[in-house]
Scaffold this active site. Structure first.
Site, mmCIF file in Angstrom:
data_model
loop_
_atom_site.group_PDB
_atom_site.id
_atom_site.type_symbol
_atom_site.label_atom_id
_atom_site.label_comp_id
_atom_site.label_asym_id
_atom_site.label_seq_id
_atom_site.Cartn_x
_atom_site.Cartn_y
_atom_site.Cartn_z
ATOM 1 N N GLU A 208 0.824 -1.209 0.000
ATOM 2 C CA GLU A 208 0.000 0.000 0.000
ATOM 3 C C GLU A 208 0.860 1.262 0.000
ATOM 4 O OE1 GLU A 208 -3.333 -2.553 2.411
ATOM 5 O OE2 GLU A 208 -2.378 -0.852 3.428
ATOM 6 N N GLU B 289 -5.037 -8.952 2.947
ATOM 7 C CA GLU B 289 -5.932 -8.563 4.035
ATOM 8 C C GLU B 289 -7.266 -9.304 4.015
ATOM 9 O OE1 GLU B 289 -3.360 -4.795 3.444
ATOM 10 O OE2 GLU B 289 -4.096 -6.469 2.248
#
Length: 261
Positions: free
Chosen positions: A115, A135
């Site tokens: 990210e 995730e």
């Protein structure tokens, strides 16, 4: 120094930020995010910083959230809120400060690490690095704006595949798919990122910041709005000393010396 979790050094107009938790493969924690926020806010305020390079200490770029810290204690709701907020703040700064950010993804970039790389303007990645957004597979959720930074880069169908399935892919795949910009051998990642950063540092900072401000959100603008906002920026730039310097340097066949004003 920005604190032990993030090391900061200067190389002329470049600010090099190094994620510094190599014993945990630079897994993120609150201190690391706080260090990034402090340094990025400082870079935004410092006219002498023309480009930021973000990399990791040791053999990884960033292995994601420090799951050991999450496992060893049960944070309060306020702590969870602060953690999520400071993480989003760090990524938002990478995405929005006027100074360009180049990620030197020297090794694995997983979850929060990928990210951070996706938040950068440009990213050089090690060919054999392992990348993943795990995730959803782990019962949690992506952050750092991955729901738009990834789809901006690769389109919605590929972004869905990467986020929904959470499979590993290599740095070579990342460059081929457009997730990150270029894949090179691991020992060339930082030198290549520095070369790229030096090129960016020589660009006129005012139009460069304007391009950064507009180029992502432009995808959601109407043509009319995009044209109007470009015109506003162009009219402002016509009044800068750097615009005149660029013209003069072109005619004198020399490299321009931009001052950011």
């Amino acid at each position: 120094m920005a604190g032990s979790e993030v090391l900061a050094s200067r190389d002329g107009a470049l600010l090099i930020l190094t994620l510094n938790r190599p014993h945990r493969l630079n897994a993120v924690n609150v201190g690391l995010y706080e260090g990034l926020v402090r340094e990025l806010e400082g870079a935004e305020a410092d006219g002498g910083v023309r480009c930021v390079v973000l990399t990791g200490a040791g053999r990884a770029f960033c292995a994601g959230a420090d799951l050991k810290e999450h496992r060893d204690r049960d944070p309060t709701m306020d702590e969870r809120r602060y953690y999520a907020g400071i993480a989003q703040r760090a990524n938002h700064l990478i995405q929005t400060i006027g100074t360009p950010v180049v990620a030197a993804v020297n090794g694995h970039a997983i979850g929060a690490g990928l990210e951070l790389a996706l938040s950068a303007d440009l990213a050089i990645v090690a060919e054999e690095a392992k990348l993943r957004l795990p995730e959803v597979a782990l019962g949690t959720f992506v952050g750092g704006g991955a729901v738009y930074t990834l789809s901006d880069r690769v389109g919605v169908p590929r972004a869905r595949e990467i986020i929904y399935l959470g499979d590993f892919f290599s740095g070579i795949d990342a460059a081929a798919w457009g997730v990150l910009n270029r894949a090179v051998p691991a020992d060339e990642v930082l030198p290549e990122a520095m070369r790229l950063a030096r090129r960016l540092a020589r660009r006129a900072p005012i139009p460069l910041a304007a391009v950064k401000r507009l180029i992502g959100p432009a995808a959601t603008m109407s043509r009319e709005e995009a044209l109007e906002r470009e015109q506003v920026v162009l009219e402002e730039i016509f009044g800068t000393s750097d615009w005149r310097e660029g013209l003069t340097a072109f005619h004198e066949k020399r490299r321009p010396d931009y001052k950011g004003r």
